[in-house]
Motif scaffolding. Sequence first.
Motif, PDB file in Angstrom:
ATOM      1  N   ALA A 261     -41.229 -51.792 131.687  1.00 43.79           N
ATOM      2  CA  ALA A 261     -42.544 -52.393 131.883  1.00 43.79           C
ATOM      3  C   ALA A 261     -43.674 -51.390 131.642  1.00 43.79           C
ATOM      4  O   ALA A 261     -43.496 -50.183 131.755  1.00 43.79           O
ATOM      5  CB  ALA A 261     -42.656 -52.946 133.295  1.00 43.79           C
ATOM      6  N   THR A 262     -44.844 -51.914 131.306  1.00 40.56           N
ATOM      7  CA  THR A 262     -46.093 -51.149 131.362  1.00 40.56           C
ATOM      8  C   THR A 262     -46.882 -51.688 132.542  1.00 40.56           C
ATOM      9  O   THR A 262     -46.712 -52.833 132.954  1.00 40.56           O
ATOM     10  CB  THR A 262     -46.903 -51.323 130.067  1.00 40.56           C
ATOM     11  OG1 THR A 262     -47.202 -52.717 129.863  1.00 40.56           O
ATOM     12  CG2 THR A 262     -46.113 -50.795 128.878  1.00 40.56           C
ATOM     13  N   TYR A 263     -47.718 -50.838 133.120  1.00 44.63           N
ATOM     14  CA  TYR A 263     -48.408 -51.207 134.353  1.00 44.63           C
ATOM     15  C   TYR A 263     -49.912 -51.262 134.112  1.00 44.63           C
ATOM     16  O   TYR A 263     -50.475 -50.425 133.408  1.00 44.63           O
ATOM     17  CB  TYR A 263     -48.079 -50.212 135.473  1.00 44.63           C
ATOM     18  CG  TYR A 263     -46.596 -50.206 135.781  1.00 44.63           C
ATOM     19  CD1 TYR A 263     -46.057 -51.085 136.708  1.00 44.63           C
ATOM     20  CD2 TYR A 263     -45.739 -49.331 135.107  1.00 44.63           C
ATOM     21  CE1 TYR A 263     -44.692 -51.108 136.970  1.00 44.63           C
ATOM     22  CE2 TYR A 263     -44.375 -49.339 135.367  1.00 44.63           C
ATOM     23  CZ  TYR A 263     -43.859 -50.222 136.296  1.00 44.63           C
ATOM     24  OH  TYR A 263     -42.512 -50.231 136.543  1.00 44.63           O
ATOM     25  N   HIS A 264     -50.572 -52.223 134.759  1.00 48.47           N
ATOM     26  CA  HIS A 264     -51.983 -52.492 134.513  1.00 48.47           C
ATOM     27  C   HIS A 264     -52.715 -52.749 135.827  1.00 48.47           C
ATOM     28  O   HIS A 264     -52.106 -53.205 136.803  1.00 48.47           O
ATOM     29  CB  HIS A 264     -52.145 -53.708 133.589  1.00 48.47           C
ATOM     30  CG  HIS A 264     -51.297 -53.628 132.345  1.00 48.47           C
ATOM     31  ND1 HIS A 264     -51.724 -53.035 131.186  1.00 48.47           N
ATOM     32  CD2 HIS A 264     -50.005 -54.016 132.105  1.00 48.47           C
ATOM     33  CE1 HIS A 264     -50.770 -53.082 130.276  1.00 48.47           C
ATOM     34  NE2 HIS A 264     -49.708 -53.670 130.818  1.00 48.47           N
ATOM     35  N   GLU A 265     -54.014 -52.452 135.825  1.00 48.19           N
ATOM     36  CA  GLU A 265     -54.815 -52.709 137.022  1.00 48.19           C
ATOM     37  C   GLU A 265     -54.802 -54.197 137.348  1.00 48.19           C
ATOM     38  O   GLU A 265     -54.698 -55.052 136.465  1.00 48.19           O
ATOM     39  CB  GLU A 265     -56.267 -52.234 136.794  1.00 48.19           C
ATOM     40  CG  GLU A 265     -56.408 -50.736 136.579  1.00 48.19           C
ATOM     41  CD  GLU A 265     -56.028 -49.955 137.816  1.00 48.19           C
ATOM     42  OE1 GLU A 265     -56.140 -50.510 138.938  1.00 48.19           O
ATOM     43  OE2 GLU A 265     -55.602 -48.776 137.678  1.00 48.19           O
ATOM     44  N   LEU A 266     -54.914 -54.508 138.644  1.00 51.71           N
ATOM     45  CA  LEU A 266     -54.863 -55.905 139.059  1.00 51.71           C
ATOM     46  C   LEU A 266     -56.131 -56.660 138.688  1.00 51.71           C
ATOM     47  O   LEU A 266     -56.096 -57.868 138.453  1.00 51.71           O
ATOM     48  CB  LEU A 266     -54.653 -55.989 140.587  1.00 51.71           C
ATOM     49  CG  LEU A 266     -53.304 -55.443 141.105  1.00 51.71           C
ATOM     50  CD1 LEU A 266     -53.283 -55.470 142.611  1.00 51.71           C
ATOM     51  CD2 LEU A 266     -52.166 -56.284 140.532  1.00 51.71           C
TER      52      LEU A 266
END
Length: 271
Positions: A261-266
């Motif tokens: 996965a890549t992670y992103h701000e909510l």
Amino acid sequence: MKLNSTFRKVSTTFATEFTDLAKEIDHPVLSGESREHALTAFLQKYLPQRVGISRGIVIDAHGAESRQQDVVIYDRTVGTVFEINSIRHFPCESVIAVGEVKANITSVATLTDALEKIRSVKTLDRSNGGQNKITTGPGISLKGVEFNPSKNHRDQILGFVFTSSSLAKETLLERIQSYNAQHPRTEWMNLFCDFKRYLVSYECDSLYPSAMDAKYLYCTKESEVPDLLLLFYCILATFVEEAHVARPLYFSYGDIASTGATYHELTRSTV
């Protein structure tokens, strides 16, 4: 109402369906399926509605699978059933009991084959490496209570053999004793029923199908023949009510330990 009186009448009807009508079918495979259907219909009628009864292969989270089982009794409220080209695959966590249904067990080879089919289920890892927890209802697990199929009878899958014709009693008992001597208790058959002659299970201060707690092999007397189908039902139904099941970990079955996965701000500021 007395169950023994009722079941003697049920047993007469069952014997006609299991033995007499099945003999009318010339094709051996179809005749065998007819017997399986007779037993499955009987169990569906008298076991609790929360359990499903089918045939297929039992699997565990590590990719191991059993041989084809004539009868698979499983908890409908736990887990799911995977179907591949009409062959049903049952996660072992939700399976309560499996059974081999035979027209006759009149040879050591046939008996050994039935015991090996049951053993192929019992060697599956029902604990998923110790990760699984006892389930008491949809979404509910008991905390602090160990689920340990390697030690506890109620955490294991019960295995039975059902037939209407079998070896002489002494020969059967000797073969079961020899088979048991070669395998750990966790892999032993729990219940053998030739409903026209005798029933074999275990003595644990009382008649109880636990190989883990057994002191002796138990075998019925000839005088008990009229009530053998009832006795088989009582043992199996009692275990169904007492058996522990666990919630399958589908990430384990899917072999998905992690994702790339890549992670992103909510949220994102609109300013």
